[in-house]
Motif scaffolding. Structure first.
Motif, mmCIF file in Angstrom:
data_model
loop_
_atom_site.group_PDB
_atom_site.id
_atom_site.type_symbol
_atom_site.label_atom_id
_atom_site.label_comp_id
_atom_site.label_asym_id
_atom_site.label_seq_id
_atom_site.Cartn_x
_atom_site.Cartn_y
_atom_site.Cartn_z
ATOM 1 N N THR A 92 0.816 -1.133 -0.024
ATOM 2 C CA THR A 92 -0.030 0.011 -0.175
ATOM 3 C C THR A 92 0.825 1.197 0.029
ATOM 4 O O THR A 92 0.277 2.282 -0.324
ATOM 5 C CB THR A 92 -0.993 0.098 1.219
ATOM 6 O OG1 THR A 92 -0.254 -0.178 2.411
ATOM 7 C CG2 THR A 92 -2.194 -1.307 1.088
ATOM 8 N N GLU A 93 2.387 1.351 -0.040
ATOM 9 C CA GLU A 93 3.099 2.363 -0.013
ATOM 10 C C GLU A 93 3.339 2.692 -1.270
ATOM 11 O O GLU A 93 3.805 3.758 -1.607
ATOM 12 C CB GLU A 93 4.325 1.981 0.666
ATOM 13 C CG GLU A 93 4.202 2.178 2.226
ATOM 14 C CD GLU A 93 5.528 1.545 2.927
ATOM 15 O OE1 GLU A 93 6.406 1.438 2.215
ATOM 16 O OE2 GLU A 93 5.717 1.712 4.139
ATOM 17 N N ARG A 94 3.020 1.899 -2.179
ATOM 18 C CA ARG A 94 3.284 2.115 -3.651
ATOM 19 C C ARG A 94 2.361 3.229 -4.246
ATOM 20 O O ARG A 94 1.157 3.334 -3.824
ATOM 21 C CB ARG A 94 2.995 0.839 -4.661
ATOM 22 C CG ARG A 94 3.989 -0.288 -4.107
ATOM 23 C CD ARG A 94 3.610 -1.747 -4.772
ATOM 24 N NE ARG A 94 4.130 -2.997 -4.356
ATOM 25 C CZ ARG A 94 4.188 -4.080 -4.551
ATOM 26 N NH1 ARG A 94 2.916 -4.343 -5.148
ATOM 27 N NH2 ARG A 94 4.793 -4.954 -4.183
ATOM 28 N N LYS A 95 2.722 3.776 -5.249
ATOM 29 C CA LYS A 95 2.050 4.779 -5.785
ATOM 30 C C LYS A 95 0.786 4.328 -6.570
ATOM 31 O O LYS A 95 -0.654 4.814 -6.318
ATOM 32 C CB LYS A 95 2.745 5.539 -7.170
ATOM 33 C CG LYS A 95 2.021 6.657 -7.807
ATOM 34 C CD LYS A 95 2.800 7.187 -8.863
ATOM 35 C CE LYS A 95 1.967 8.248 -9.542
ATOM 36 N NZ LYS A 95 2.777 9.082 -10.580
ATOM 37 N N GLN A 96 0.653 3.178 -7.027
ATOM 38 C CA GLN A 96 -0.595 2.510 -7.299
ATOM 39 C C GLN A 96 -0.489 1.007 -6.992
ATOM 40 O O GLN A 96 0.572 0.238 -7.148
ATOM 41 C CB GLN A 96 -0.451 2.511 -9.019
ATOM 42 C CG GLN A 96 -1.799 2.016 -9.607
ATOM 43 C CD GLN A 96 -2.070 1.983 -11.009
ATOM 44 O OE1 GLN A 96 -2.283 3.321 -11.433
ATOM 45 N NE2 GLN A 96 -1.841 1.278 -11.949
ATOM 46 N N CYS A 97 -1.493 0.443 -6.706
ATOM 47 C CA CYS A 97 -1.691 -1.001 -6.307
ATOM 48 C C CYS A 97 -3.287 -1.553 -6.262
ATOM 49 O O CYS A 97 -4.324 -0.700 -6.701
ATOM 50 C CB CYS A 97 -1.416 -1.144 -4.787
ATOM 51 S SG CYS A 97 -2.234 -0.547 -3.403
ATOM 52 N N SER A 169 -3.816 4.348 4.339
ATOM 53 C CA SER A 169 -2.721 4.368 3.423
ATOM 54 C C SER A 169 -2.901 5.094 1.956
ATOM 55 O O SER A 169 -2.247 4.928 1.184
ATOM 56 C CB SER A 169 -2.049 3.132 3.267
ATOM 57 O OG SER A 169 -1.613 2.437 4.363
ATOM 58 N N GLY A 192 -5.409 4.227 -9.465
ATOM 59 C CA GLY A 192 -4.543 4.276 -8.259
ATOM 60 C C GLY A 192 -4.673 3.203 -7.430
ATOM 61 O O GLY A 192 -4.585 2.217 -7.972
ATOM 62 N N LYS A 193 -4.551 3.738 -6.102
ATOM 63 C CA LYS A 193 -4.503 2.743 -5.090
ATOM 64 C C LYS A 193 -6.137 2.262 -4.999
ATOM 65 O O LYS A 193 -6.809 2.734 -4.356
ATOM 66 C CB LYS A 193 -4.065 3.183 -3.772
ATOM 67 C CG LYS A 193 -2.365 3.520 -3.694
ATOM 68 C CD LYS A 193 -2.324 3.971 -2.454
ATOM 69 C CE LYS A 193 -0.664 4.454 -2.429
ATOM 70 N NZ LYS A 193 -0.029 4.871 -1.009
ATOM 71 N N ARG A 249 -7.049 0.796 -16.251
ATOM 72 C CA ARG A 249 -5.500 0.998 -16.048
ATOM 73 C C ARG A 249 -4.977 1.038 -17.334
ATOM 74 O O ARG A 249 -3.941 1.771 -17.687
ATOM 75 C CB ARG A 249 -5.315 0.133 -15.032
ATOM 76 C CG ARG A 249 -5.739 0.610 -13.505
ATOM 77 C CD ARG A 249 -5.403 -0.584 -12.678
ATOM 78 N NE ARG A 249 -6.115 -0.255 -11.231
ATOM 79 C CZ ARG A 249 -5.354 -0.105 -10.030
ATOM 80 N NH1 ARG A 249 -4.132 -0.525 -10.088
ATOM 81 N NH2 ARG A 249 -5.944 0.114 -9.054
ATOM 82 N N GLU A 256 -0.832 8.049 -21.224
ATOM 83 C CA GLU A 256 0.082 8.992 -20.762
ATOM 84 C C GLU A 256 1.346 9.348 -21.697
ATOM 85 O O GLU A 256 1.717 8.640 -22.593
ATOM 86 C CB GLU A 256 0.950 8.258 -19.463
ATOM 87 C CG GLU A 256 -0.284 7.972 -18.477
ATOM 88 C CD GLU A 256 0.469 7.110 -17.217
ATOM 89 O OE1 GLU A 256 1.473 6.679 -17.354
ATOM 90 O OE2 GLU A 256 -0.172 7.197 -16.009
#
Length: 256
Positions: A92-97, A169, A192-193, A249, A256
């Motif tokens: 959950t610290e990742r930018k996207q999960c 988070s 995103g998360k 996603r 992008e």
């Protein structure tokens, strides 16, 4: 130490030998199947990891694993363990999960099918409660076609508390339900998360799980001459919901 289990099916055994070969103890092979190239590779891998090879008749294989769907192979190995709950902090610290949460899915076949889809659709981890949920049995491994060995599966004591933890988070929690305030899943922002919660077929999500969701979504279904379907098998619904997450996603990444 947990009692060894009898894993069966070519893909399940291949995955086990690839990801945790030292847990294998004995490989039982149906005579005549050794000529199959895929099985030859499995036998060689087993031998290279010190696993004994034992020719075993078809009926005995069925007796060992409790299923006729063994494809001529049964591996006696240490059971698959759930991942450490602390791994959630790293994910959950990742930018996207992307997390798949299975609330009281007790059927081994549904659980295995959900795991197979989760791997295919890029899920980072699967979370399930410790109680009233399917265990990581050889049947789950067989149905998942080896996917159970490929990703973290985290068993938590208190699912509602875990949802609160991941929300702190920055994970946005979507629950699947047919409630009046739910929106079609394709109208939700699933980037995103993200955590996607799937409830059991009979009762859906439990009250406390439902209360922890940030938003509710449902899978729109068309009517036909047989009437409107009110629900889908949980493994089918999981596949459809995760496909929509993956679609959004993939599209966003391409832009992008």
């Amino acid at each position: 130490m947990a009692k060894p289990s009898y894993f069966y099916g070519i893909h399940a055994i291949e995955a086990l030998l690839e990801h945790r070969p030292l847990d294998g103890l004995s490989l039982f092979v149906q005579p005549g199947r050794e000529s199959d190239v895929q099985i030859q590779t499995i036998i060689e891998t087993a031998k290279n990891n010190g696993i004994s090879i034992q020719p075993t008749q078809k009926d005995k294989l069925t007796q060992l694993c409790g299923s006729p769907q063994h494809q001529g192979l049964v591996l006696n190995a240490r059971p698959l363990a759930f991942a450490d709950e602390g791994l959630l902090d790293t994910i959950t610290e990742r930018k996207q999960c992307l997390l798949l949460i299975l609330d009281q899915i007790t059927d081994a076949h549904n659980f295995g099918a959900c795991l197979r889809t989760a791997v295919a659709m890029g899920v980072d981890a699967v979370i399930c409660p410790k109680h009233h949920a399917a265990s990581l049995t050889p049947t789950v491994a067989k149905v998942s076609v080896g996917a159970a060995e490929m990703m973290p599966i985290i068993s938590v004591t208190n699912l509602a508390r875990t949802l609160t933890q991941i929300k702190k988070s920055g994970v946005f929690v979507f629950g699947t339900a047919l409630n009046a305030d739910a929106k079609p899943i394709h109208q939700a922002n699933l980037q995103g998360k993200t955590a996607l919660v799937m409830g059991s077929e009979g009762d859906g999500m439990r009250r406390l799980t439902l209360e922890r969701c940030d938003e509710l979504v449902y899978i729109p279904m068309s009517g036909n001459e047989y009437g409107n379907l009110q629900s889908l098998n949980v493994s089918v619904a999981t596949g459809m919901a995760l496909y929509e997450v993956n679609r959004q996603r993939t599209l966003a990444a391409a832009q992008e």
